[in-house]
Design a protein around this motif. Sequence first.
Motif, PDB file in Angstrom:
ATOM      1  N   ARG A 232       0.841  -1.197   0.000  1.00 48.21           N
ATOM      2  CA  ARG A 232       0.000   0.000   0.000  1.00 48.21           C
ATOM      3  C   ARG A 232       0.880   1.252   0.000  1.00 48.21           C
ATOM      4  NH1 ARG A 232      -2.696  -3.651  -1.078  1.00 48.21           N
ATOM      5  NH2 ARG A 232      -4.819  -4.180  -0.399  1.00 48.21           N
ATOM      6  N   LEU A 306      -3.426   5.781   7.898  1.00 50.71           N
ATOM      7  CA  LEU A 306      -2.992   4.639   7.083  1.00 50.71           C
ATOM      8  C   LEU A 306      -1.556   4.233   7.419  1.00 50.71           C
ATOM      9  CD1 LEU A 306      -3.765   2.570   4.997  1.00 50.71           C
ATOM     10  CD2 LEU A 306      -3.075   4.174   3.198  1.00 50.71           C
ATOM     11  N   MET A 321      -6.094  -3.888   5.973  1.00 45.51           N
ATOM     12  CA  MET A 321      -5.872  -3.079   4.770  1.00 45.51           C
ATOM     13  C   MET A 321      -7.169  -2.540   4.181  1.00 45.51           C
ATOM     14  SD  MET A 321      -2.849  -5.128   2.838  1.00 45.51           S
ATOM     15  CE  MET A 321      -1.353  -5.568   3.719  1.00 45.51           C
ATOM     16  N   ASP A 324      -7.869   1.184   4.137  1.00 48.69           N
ATOM     17  CA  ASP A 324      -7.258   2.129   3.197  1.00 48.69           C
ATOM     18  C   ASP A 324      -8.288   2.867   2.355  1.00 48.69           C
ATOM     19  OD1 ASP A 324      -8.096   0.117   1.474  1.00 48.69           O
ATOM     20  OD2 ASP A 324      -6.120  -0.242   0.586  1.00 48.69           O
ATOM     21  N   THR A 328      -8.660   6.959   1.701  1.00 50.93           N
ATOM     22  CA  THR A 328      -8.193   7.434   0.393  1.00 50.93           C
ATOM     23  C   THR A 328      -9.308   8.119  -0.375  1.00 50.93           C
ATOM     24  OG1 THR A 328      -6.584   5.628   0.318  1.00 50.93           O
ATOM     25  CG2 THR A 328      -7.069   6.747  -1.750  1.00 50.93           C
TER      26      THR A 328
END
Length: 459
Positions: A232, A306, A321, A324, A328
Amino acid sequence: MAQLWGGRFTRQTDKLAYAFNASFSFDRRLLPQDIQGSCAHAKMLEKQGILTQQECTDILRGLQSILADAENSTLPMTDEYEDVHSFVEANLIARIGDTGKKLHTGRSRNDQVALDMKLYVRDEIGNIDSELKELLETLLKLMKENADTFMPGFTHLQKAQPTTLAHHMGAYFEMFRRDRGRLSDVKKRLNLCPLGAGALAGTTYPLDRAYTAELLAFDGPTRNSMDSVSDRDYLLEFLSALSMVMMHLSRFCEEVILWNSNEYRFVEIDDRYSTGSSIMPQKKNPDIAELVRGKTGRVYGALSALMTTMKGIPLAYDKDMQEDKELTFDAADTVKGCVRLFADMLRTMHFNKERMADSARHGFTNATDAADYLVKHGVPFRDAHSMVGKLVLYGIQHQKALDDFTLEEFQAVSPVFQDDIYDAISLTTCVEKRNTAGAPGQKAMAEEIAEAESYLQAN
């Protein structure tokens, strides 16, 4: 509905746990990218003989119909689905039957979501870059129109030396130009395709990962399947670049807020980008600038969150994850909205040029030039600095700008001063004689503007 992974389980997931685990409420926005990746995967499977031509045709037709119906808002997108991947697969099977079950051959949701997020970020980089370019075009227009609009330059929020509005706008032009460069760098590094990495260890199917990457306009496939599904970094870089954009916007907003105050009165914000007070009739508040400044912390928060999420995750994929996405999505939406609104506000702003020039003239911004005048007439700089300091103190005590001193007042500090001191410390002279590269003089600014114009034409 039955889950993609339900065969191993004998009991239904607890409803609260299911809702906590599900991501469809927010990852549904990845539908275009998920279908784009699935179409490429299907074409590759056909090329490798894993799907027949007819099966591939049916899958592509089904996928495109799902996208079209979703875009037309004729396809219900309810929370019965765990994520966007299960939504697409369930609807594909409903439309084309068992052939739809073959699409997932040779891939995992781990490499699928990694692909979707890369495609999404790549798209958003293009969108944000377009907004930044429009902001740069607005700044360039202001630079062209204000090469002779004098204003004070500041250090420590104290008036320092005279400059021009064009020069000041040029500083922000450079900041946002660098932001575009950072986003471009992120795009270069993320542009390797993770599809085909599987859950973490690839697959026994004879996939052509290079072909899939080519279909999706990547530079090639990712090099390690474990890293492919657990990486990531590109999101962290993206959020870092967005944080820099917001930091630059926030600095600019802070100046607009100051310039709009009653004490400065350098600008007047258009009514369309101001608000009033519910109790004080005279108020005209710079709310848009204040909100942009405030939303900077929101984007910083996404980056920090994050980074914190990723710091303790072992290889390869872990459910952490999933965090994220919302971070975002929100950061990208925030930046796009802020850049667009700020550019519109700046484009319609009125600059009080007389007030700006008067502020420069009465702020002793030409004191350095008065010292330079003495130096050019043989006075050591340190002595010249002291002499002009005394003149400034006298001016403060008598509420006079240097320009308004009589020659006798100048000569009371040093007999070196002559009639030509007035020309030497005029705002025009102070600015015009500064023509080193990057300075505010007309010649230097003309070169800077020409270079900025060439940059925008080429980029």
